[in-house]
Design a protein around this motif. Structure first.
Motif, PDB file in Angstrom:
ATOM      1  N   ALA A 159     -36.011 -31.256  10.726  1.00 29.01           N
ATOM      2  CA  ALA A 159     -35.403 -30.976  12.024  1.00 29.01           C
ATOM      3  C   ALA A 159     -34.344 -29.899  11.861  1.00 29.01           C
ATOM      4  O   ALA A 159     -33.676 -29.821  10.827  1.00 29.01           O
ATOM      5  CB  ALA A 159     -34.785 -32.241  12.624  1.00 29.01           C
ATOM      6  N   TYR A 216     -38.002 -30.219  15.997  1.00 28.87           N
ATOM      7  CA  TYR A 216     -38.509 -31.250  15.094  1.00 28.87           C
ATOM      8  C   TYR A 216     -39.894 -30.856  14.593  1.00 28.87           C
ATOM      9  O   TYR A 216     -40.674 -30.224  15.330  1.00 28.87           O
ATOM     10  CB  TYR A 216     -38.642 -32.604  15.810  1.00 28.87           C
ATOM     11  N   ARG A 217     -40.204 -31.219  13.347  1.00 30.99           N
ATOM     12  CA  ARG A 217     -41.586 -31.160  12.895  1.00 30.99           C
ATOM     13  C   ARG A 217     -42.333 -32.312  13.550  1.00 30.99           C
ATOM     14  O   ARG A 217     -41.889 -33.463  13.500  1.00 30.99           O
ATOM     15  CB  ARG A 217     -41.661 -31.285  11.377  1.00 30.99           C
ATOM     16  N   LEU A 221     -42.683 -37.350  14.152  1.00 31.79           N
ATOM     17  CA  LEU A 221     -42.312 -37.979  15.426  1.00 31.79           C
ATOM     18  C   LEU A 221     -42.900 -39.376  15.581  1.00 31.79           C
ATOM     19  O   LEU A 221     -42.284 -40.240  16.213  1.00 31.79           O
ATOM     20  CB  LEU A 221     -42.745 -37.095  16.590  1.00 31.79           C
ATOM     21  N   THR A 239     -31.735 -39.142  15.288  1.00 33.30           N
ATOM     22  CA  THR A 239     -31.127 -38.620  14.065  1.00 33.30           C
ATOM     23  C   THR A 239     -30.927 -39.729  13.042  1.00 33.30           C
ATOM     24  O   THR A 239     -31.232 -39.558  11.850  1.00 33.30           O
ATOM     25  CB  THR A 239     -29.778 -37.955  14.374  1.00 33.30           C
ATOM     26  N   VAL A 242     -34.144 -40.575  11.320  1.00 34.43           N
ATOM     27  CA  VAL A 242     -34.512 -39.639  10.252  1.00 34.43           C
ATOM     28  C   VAL A 242     -33.842 -40.043   8.946  1.00 34.43           C
ATOM     29  O   VAL A 242     -34.459 -40.044   7.876  1.00 34.43           O
ATOM     30  CB  VAL A 242     -34.127 -38.192  10.633  1.00 34.43           C
ATOM     31  N   ILE A 250     -32.003 -32.505   7.584  1.00 34.74           N
ATOM     32  CA  ILE A 250     -31.683 -31.885   8.873  1.00 34.74           C
ATOM     33  C   ILE A 250     -30.897 -30.617   8.584  1.00 34.74           C
ATOM     34  O   ILE A 250     -29.876 -30.652   7.898  1.00 34.74           O
ATOM     35  CB  ILE A 250     -30.863 -32.834   9.757  1.00 34.74           C
TER      36      ILE A 250
END
Length: 430
Positions: A159, A216-217, A221, A239, A242, A250
């Motif tokens: 991200a 974001y990749r 997700l 966040t 992640v 990030i």
């Protein structure tokens, strides 16, 4: 007592976390040097046509066309999607007229629910490797992707947190200009003195990938609980997910992925937004609890510091009023009453408290003005009063976070129509 009072108030004003991450940011700046031209070249991994833009909107007819137009300056037509979350105005019509694929989602589910529904409706994860989450009141600058995509050349990055800056191209009142200037100061200090240091490779402690304009990749997700129940906002939780699930790093750089956002210019809307953001933070902290790791230690320290400093800031004005009153009345009284008031006045040094509060706050303002290249103004000396109000809102949100969960549904602040001729400025590396 006097030096201790100055240090205590100054610490509550600027914050220990600010000092720690500010030093980390300085070390990172020295290690990396100035932004190199190579950083601004297109990523070897992703191209603009591989980026989808998803906008969740609720009654945003005044600004949605501007957001879509800005997105279409970044990606090809067909890559911009809008989910109108139970809007009762012309949000869908204006989004479609501007060139976006728009869907009217009813009944409304809140922003997080709209994002999740939009991902499924438009099949974004299977069609695009990257997703730009964009708020309807936000406008990415033309070089947003040119500066953001190279950050994904590190394969561990999942991200890229966007950098927020306040849009100032709409008409507003004097109070509105005051609120926007204060919000811009908050953005500058938070992003330069916190997030830049937190995003250092050895730290990886960024606490929020803001949902206003971040990347974001898409392959991560499905492992992020985007619409977790009971939360007022989604970006803190995404966040934290992640970090909790160790999905990757990030990335953030204050000269990359810049977007302008229309912040509240009415005090009521400002207060509601700050309370909502604070509530989302406390709810997310409560949901995830305490875990091992630098990120979780940093969050714990910040949360504790926020409570202590908020209590101190809320107490400052009553303490100053009582101490000033005691100093004024004590000479007029005799006996034990006069002695008691004199002792109270001596134990509460008004001068050092004001010095530690106002001077440190003014330094923060000067720093923000230098970064933003704005001229300091006299009325910025009133910013400490906003710090006190923020502290009140933060404590109220903490109490609310311990009570009933939120349903995630929203009410957007009053929007200001964007002038048709307004064009976003292109940022230049500093």
């Amino acid at each position: 007592m006097t030096p201790a009072a100055v240090v205590l108030v100054a610490a509550c004003t600027i914050g220990v976390s600010t000092l720690v991450w500010g030093v980390a940011a300085l070390c990172r700046l020295l290690a990396e040097g100035r932004v190199q031209e190579g950083l601004l070249s297109p990523s070897m991994y992703y191209r603009r046509n591989e980026v989808a833009v998803l906008i969740a909107a609720h009654n945003e007819e005044l600004v949605i066309a501007d957001a879509v137009a800005a997105a279409l300056r970044l990606v090809p037509a067909g890559n911009v999607f809008v989910v109108s979350d139970g809007s009762t105005d012309a949000t869908v019509e204006r989004a479609r007229a501007e060139g976006a694929a728009a869907w009217d989602l009813t009944p409304n589910r809140g922003k997080a629910g709209a994002i999740r529904a939009g991902l499924e409706r438009f099949g974004i994860p299977s069609r695009f490797p990257l997703l730009l989450l964009l708020d309807a009141d936000s406008r990415p600058r033309p070089d947003y992707l040119r500066t953001a995509l190279p950050l994904f050349t590190d394969e561990g990055v999942v991200a890229v947190a966007g950098r927020a800056t306040t849009a100032t191209d709409t008409r507003t009142t004097r109070m509105g200009r005051f609120l926007l200037a204060y919000r811009e100061r908050t953005y500058v200090c938070t992003q330069y003195l916190h997030k830049f240091g937190q995003a250092a490779r050895g730290a990886d402690a960024v606490a929020i990938v803001p949902g206003f304009a971040s990347l974001y990749r898409t392959d991560v997700l499905d492992r992020i609980d985007i619409d977790a129940p009971g939360l007022s906002i989604e970006d803190f939780n995404m966040t934290f997910e992640v970090h909790a699930k160790r999905l990757g790093r990030i990335a953030f750089h204050p000269e990359c992925a810049i977007a302008e956002t229309q912040d509240p210019a009415v005090f009521r809307d400002y207060s509601a937004q700050v309370r909502r953001w604070s509530l989302g933070f406390w709810q997310t902290v409560r949901r995830h609890g305490v875990r091992p790791g630098l990120f979780w230690v940093a969050v714990g320290v910040f949360a504790l510091e926020t409570v202590v400093s908020s209590l101190a800031l809320v107490a400052i004005l009553p303490v100053l009023v009582v101490a000033t009153g005691a100093a004024a009345v004590a000479p007029l009284l005799t006996g034990e009453a006069g002695e008691a008031l004199s002792a109270l006045s001596a134990a509460t040094p008004v001068g050092p408290i004001v010095l530690g509060f106002v001077i440190v706050d003014a330094v923060m303002t000067a720093f923000a003005c230098a970064i933003s290249r704005e001229r300091p103004r006299v009325w910025m000396l009133l910013f400490p009063l906003m710090r006190v109000w923020d502290a009140v809102l933060c404590l109220r949100a903490l109490g609310a976070a311990l009570g009933r969960p939120s349903d995630g549904r929203w009410r957007s602040p009053d929007r200001r129509a964007v002038p048709p001729a307004a064009e976003p400025a292109v940022s230049s590396p500093r």
